[in-house]
Design a protein around this motif. Sequence first.
Motif, PDB file in Angstrom:
ATOM      1  N   LYS A  94      -1.453  12.523  14.112  1.00  0.00           N
ATOM      2  CA  LYS A  94      -3.126  12.348  13.805  1.00  0.00           C
ATOM      3  C   LYS A  94      -3.197  12.478  12.257  1.00  0.00           C
ATOM      4  CE  LYS A  94      -7.550  13.734  15.403  1.00  0.00           C
ATOM      5  NZ  LYS A  94      -8.564  14.485  16.296  1.00  0.00           N
ATOM      6  N   ALA A  95      -4.122  11.790  11.648  1.00  0.00           N
ATOM      7  CA  ALA A  95      -4.259  11.949  10.230  1.00  0.00           C
ATOM      8  C   ALA A  95      -5.821  11.826  10.047  1.00  0.00           C
ATOM      9  CB  ALA A  95      -3.527  10.706   9.487  1.00  0.00           C
ATOM     10  N   THR A  96      -6.079  12.383   8.797  1.00  0.00           N
ATOM     11  CA  THR A  96      -7.719  12.221   8.511  1.00  0.00           C
ATOM     12  C   THR A  96      -7.410  11.085   7.151  1.00  0.00           C
ATOM     13  OG1 THR A  96      -7.320  14.255   6.902  1.00  0.00           O
ATOM     14  CG2 THR A  96      -7.942  14.774   9.099  1.00  0.00           C
ATOM     15  N   GLY A  97      -8.613  10.718   7.193  1.00  0.00           N
ATOM     16  CA  GLY A  97      -8.787  10.058   5.830  1.00  0.00           C
ATOM     17  C   GLY A  97     -10.019   9.142   5.746  1.00  0.00           C
ATOM     18  N   ARG A  98     -10.483   8.730   4.720  1.00  0.00           N
ATOM     19  CA  ARG A  98     -11.584   7.711   4.592  1.00  0.00           C
ATOM     20  C   ARG A  98     -11.283   6.523   3.962  1.00  0.00           C
ATOM     21  NH1 ARG A  98     -17.689   9.840   2.829  1.00  0.00           N
ATOM     22  NH2 ARG A  98     -17.535  11.140   4.792  1.00  0.00           N
ATOM     23  N   PRO A  99     -11.549   5.606   4.508  1.00  0.00           N
ATOM     24  CA  PRO A  99     -11.819   5.043   5.821  1.00  0.00           C
ATOM     25  C   PRO A  99     -10.721   5.734   6.808  1.00  0.00           C
ATOM     26  CG  PRO A  99     -11.841   3.166   4.473  1.00  0.00           C
ATOM     27  CD  PRO A  99     -11.281   4.200   3.495  1.00  0.00           C
ATOM     28  N   ARG A 100     -11.291   5.747   8.050  1.00  0.00           N
ATOM     29  CA  ARG A 100     -10.171   6.363   9.091  1.00  0.00           C
ATOM     30  C   ARG A 100      -9.087   5.373   9.432  1.00  0.00           C
ATOM     31  NH1 ARG A 100     -13.100   7.369  14.674  1.00  0.00           N
ATOM     32  NH2 ARG A 100     -14.306   8.532  13.459  1.00  0.00           N
ATOM     33  N   PRO A 101      -8.108   6.138   9.290  1.00  0.00           N
ATOM     34  CA  PRO A 101      -6.682   5.521   9.255  1.00  0.00           C
ATOM     35  C   PRO A 101      -6.533   5.008  10.724  1.00  0.00           C
ATOM     36  CG  PRO A 101      -6.470   7.892   8.694  1.00  0.00           C
ATOM     37  CD  PRO A 101      -7.810   7.688   9.142  1.00  0.00           C
ATOM     38  N   THR A 102      -5.558   3.839  10.390  1.00  0.00           N
ATOM     39  CA  THR A 102      -5.113   3.127  11.788  1.00  0.00           C
ATOM     40  C   THR A 102      -3.615   3.596  12.121  1.00  0.00           C
ATOM     41  OG1 THR A 102      -4.661   1.115  10.538  1.00  0.00           O
ATOM     42  CG2 THR A 102      -6.818   1.268  11.504  1.00  0.00           C
ATOM     43  N   TYR A 103      -3.020   3.338  13.120  1.00  0.00           N
ATOM     44  CA  TYR A 103      -1.610   3.816  13.319  1.00  0.00           C
ATOM     45  C   TYR A 103      -0.680   2.516  13.793  1.00  0.00           C
ATOM     46  CZ  TYR A 103      -4.113   8.294  13.532  1.00  0.00           C
ATOM     47  OH  TYR A 103      -4.878   9.276  13.291  1.00  0.00           O
ATOM     48  N   HIS A 104       0.488   2.710  13.528  1.00  0.00           N
ATOM     49  CA  HIS A 104       1.671   1.848  14.130  1.00  0.00           C
ATOM     50  C   HIS A 104       2.690   2.627  14.191  1.00  0.00           C
ATOM     51  CE1 HIS A 104       2.190   0.620  10.205  1.00  0.00           C
ATOM     52  NE2 HIS A 104       3.537   0.366  10.334  1.00  0.00           N
ATOM     53  N   TRP A 105       3.837   2.244  15.294  1.00  0.00           N
ATOM     54  CA  TRP A 105       5.010   2.954  15.424  1.00  0.00           C
ATOM     55  C   TRP A 105       6.137   2.203  15.082  1.00  0.00           C
ATOM     56  CZ3 TRP A 105       5.613   8.023  17.184  1.00  0.00           C
ATOM     57  CH2 TRP A 105       4.173   8.645  17.433  1.00  0.00           C
ATOM     58  N   LEU A 106       7.018   2.575  14.536  1.00  0.00           N
ATOM     59  CA  LEU A 106       8.652   2.158  14.298  1.00  0.00           C
ATOM     60  C   LEU A 106       9.750   2.827  15.035  1.00  0.00           C
ATOM     61  CD1 LEU A 106       8.251   1.727  10.267  1.00  0.00           C
ATOM     62  CD2 LEU A 106       7.598   0.017  11.981  1.00  0.00           C
ATOM     63  N   ARG A 107      10.509   2.247  15.609  1.00  0.00           N
ATOM     64  CA  ARG A 107      11.711   2.632  15.907  1.00  0.00           C
ATOM     65  C   ARG A 107      12.829   2.069  15.404  1.00  0.00           C
ATOM     66  NH1 ARG A 107      12.604   2.587  22.276  1.00  0.00           N
ATOM     67  NH2 ARG A 107      12.765   0.350  22.048  1.00  0.00           N
ATOM     68  N   ASN A 108      13.730   3.032  14.752  1.00  0.00           N
ATOM     69  CA  ASN A 108      14.697   2.661  13.665  1.00  0.00           C
ATOM     70  C   ASN A 108      14.328   1.473  12.751  1.00  0.00           C
ATOM     71  OD1 ASN A 108      16.558   4.427  15.160  1.00  0.00           O
ATOM     72  ND2 ASN A 108      16.804   2.775  16.891  1.00  0.00           N
ATOM     73  N   GLY A 109      13.218   1.744  12.141  1.00  0.00           N
ATOM     74  CA  GLY A 109      12.747   0.797  11.276  1.00  0.00           C
ATOM     75  C   GLY A 109      11.889  -0.399  11.794  1.00  0.00           C
TER      76      GLY A 109
END
Length: 1093
Positions: A407-422
């Motif tokens: 979880k991260a804070t920021g303005r604008p609100r951050p979006t997330y994505h995941w990497l596995r082995n790049g």
Amino acid sequence: MGSPWKPFLLLSVISSLSDFARAVAARPISYAAVLRMKADSSSVLNSHSRPRQHHRGGLVTTDWPAFSGHPLSALSLLSSQEDYRSEESEEFGPVFIHEPDDVISPLDSEEKKVVMHCEARGNPPPTYSWYINGTEVDAEADYRYSFIDGNLIITNASEISDHGKYQCKAENSFGTVLGREALLQFAYLGAFSGKTRGGVSVREGQGVVLMCSPPPHSPEIIYSWVFNEFPSFVAEDSRRFISQDTGNLYISKVQPSDVGSYICLVKNTVTNARVLSPPTPLTLKTDGVMGEYEPKIEVHFPTSVLAAKGVTVRLECFALGNPVPTITWRKINGNIPKKARLRKSQAVLEIPNIQLEDSGTYECKAENPRGGTAFKGHLQVYTLPQWVRMINDTQMDSGEKLQWECKATGRPRPTYHWLRNGLPLTSQGRVEIVNGELTIHKVQQTDSGMYQCVAGNKYGTIYNNAELKILASAPVFVHNPIRVIATLGKDVSLECKPRASPKPRVTWKSGDRRIQLSRRIMLLRNNTLRIVNSSRADEGSYVCRAENQLGSAEMTAILWVKEAMRVELSPSRVEVTVGESVVLSCRATHDTSLDVAFQWFFNQKPINFQQDGGHFEYIQTQSSTVDLMIRSILLKHAGKYGCRAQTSADTVFAEAELLVRGPPGPPGVVIVEEITDTTATLSWTRGLDNHSPISTYNLQARSPFSLGWQTVKTDPDPVTGDMESAMAVKLNPWVEYEFRVVASNAIGTGDPSAPSRGVRTKEAVPSVAPANVSGGNGRRHELVISWEPVSEEFQNGEGFGYIVAFRANGTRGWKEKMVTSADSTTYKYRDETFPPLTPFEVKVGVYNNKGDGPFSRVVIIHSAEGEPRDAPSDVKAYSISSSEIRVTWKPPNPGPGRPRGYEVSYWKDMEQEESGKKQRTVKNETSMVLTGLEGNSLYLISVKGFNSIGQGPATAAVTANTRKAPPAQPPTNLMWIQEGNNVTLNWDPVKATDNESDVIGYMVLLKQEGRGHNQVTRTINPSTMLSLPEGGTYIIEVRALSEGGAGELSSQVRVVTSSGVRAKSNQCSVHGPPQSLTWTALLLVLLVPSASW
């Protein structure tokens, strides 16, 4: 003979090493955790920190639980060293140590080489690859790219080919991670166009904008303007402004002094390169002067301003207008931050360290007498993403469920994505992704690898890395066998915690038989075997067997049951007085086969004997008895003292109470209940009596006039220990006091209470009269009265002043004068009717707003005698040399206004008296020698008396002529004849010129080398005979004498005395420094008329 305990020690070490070797053989390794911990601690802000998390596992039971944490445990030391050695071989995925940073490279640098840094730790060591704007760098296809370790080196870098975002990738057999993106920019500053710029012509009073039109550049540049020629820079004020946004020069109201040539100078903030624009001429039109007009905002900040949190924001606003407009700022629906600063005559609003709460709409307003205009813009603060929850390295058994959340804070609100082995990871099958949450059901070996949670908004992206390991191993026991010592009648737990994946099935047996469970012998859910109310019959070996599909292992626990230990601490309660000493004794009764260790506690905290060694001493009297000596006891030593005795079987704790009698503690809050002009009623609360009853209280006060705290008188007196209020008496009116209370008992006096709040006693009529009333001096017809002022401490109220009363001696009525200043020390009364030195009776009283106070005692003071009335008489002046005149006079007749000294004024003929010089006598002398005069000059001289009141009349001027200057030619052609100790000396006569004094004789100076004594001989002839007193080297010098003083020195003659020798000699060529001071002193003696030769 050897020590008997050495064989036992050797056997013990061998046994421990054997156990240690067996434990290490099956010990798993976790060096990666150490390495990652080091990486994490090296940078708090590293977004790729990976704290290690073990999904499951347990505490390891050491061979001797009671001593497992002891710092001197040999087994612990050996085990920790082996841990470190084994961890060096653990394999783990890549962890970034250094990621690339944004780079700005000067385009005109000589090297034209750029280095992008990247470094990662891993085992096996990772390999690296780089991406530019998402495309992998091919070092073989482009010779300009090369790799050194993980660093990317770019030679012959250019903006066209190499500008962009760079990303580093590190990988090994355990996985791949991507680093954060870094921006590569190039710094340059082009040249202005060489085209001549057209002139600008405006009317006087009109506004004007001179355009800079900067050349191509990167990154930002700083603007300034040159007026006429370098380095004469345009100074910014309320009328002139240089925008750092546009680069233009704005003049709100042109004046004739502005006419000239203007050059725009720009400077690159990275390379510091500077270039100048072609000049822009500014001239005034001749068709009239511009009239007044309302302001027009010519440069302003954008309608929408975006700023990163923490930076400094500059908002510009400048207007043209006549008269010159005034700029003001405000924040709509709020206040401008206090940290904000106005710069450049309020044309710039600067907000440092901008925060989210500084967002809002800001308005600048330009006004002059002709009107006003305003501009509004919105400031929005954005923040880069920052982690508030991160994922950690995790080890799991296959088939378990993985749940990670970042979880991260920021303005604008951050979006997330995941990497596995790049590579991107999406929801499918066993994998579920919801924003920052990742869930993998029934993890498999193929799920192992490096995972990255990426959070970003339009202003930045951050990465959080973690490694997932899926475990698969047969059961292994780290400690085997283990030895457990229990206490008779107490419960005992035998733990069975193998390392295995998946979880093993566990069974227990004793000897060859499987253990039969009952209410006294139970198997807990964590596979621990628990024996309730242990007895001697429970002693023996217990075997734990763990088994899964990959294998099995056994661990043996050896159980001994010992008698319970008893501890006696005496005395259990003791009372002492501050300063005394006491000894507490702790005795343990225990199984003799076990060693016992002791530790002392004070109020549940271990005693540090090194730190508190001045008061505490640990004394070992017997193997099972220890003493605690407490010396020079203080109040802070009162409390609970504990003795903890510990064997490998059990631990027993005993406590004793120490009561310390001492001086009382400080009383509670002091409150001033009632205040009058001389009293204050105080109350307080009792403090600690420290086990000795309080006998008395002492009341103390402090004021701005006291030297610290002073004891005050009280009612009642004394204030006994059972009281909690009393009255302070005999205070001074209208003085601000603080009060405190001090308690005493039979042992001593304690610390004072905290001071009360400051209170001021009420006003009263003054009660202290001025002291040391005296007077005198002053001018004629003045009566001067002086006194010592009354201290503010005794003024007793506002409106304080003095009443000065006086009357001529022998008269009846008093004259009274009011002196309203409390700091006054003098009063002067003038009356032309009374003669000098008239006696007066004088007294000085006091008053304030409450009334009149007492007068001082009556003293006799005489009126002033005045300045001298008469001039001195019989003034005479005569010259004693070319630079000196002696002046004598007689004092005036005795009477009022007696002189205390005399002032001699002198000036040259043909000069004004005002331009002359003055000298005063040291005391009441009647003669003076004037020095430093010009030779052969006529001087006018007058004398006047003076005293502390003033000066008297001057005498009529008398004249005296200084003598001519002495001859400038020294005696020459010195000849000498020596016979024994006698020397005959002669020289050529000195002839004076017309403007020099005639020669009246000669002075011969004889001195022995190495001695300070001088012999002087005077003669009217150009020869003399000298007698040399004793053997040695003598120096002889001659100078002419005249009425104007002594002439120049001759050259020196050196004579060495030798008996029986007669010799002739020409002039000696030995030259020495002229002894001017010696000659001057001698001349004063020789030439003063009163001197006798």
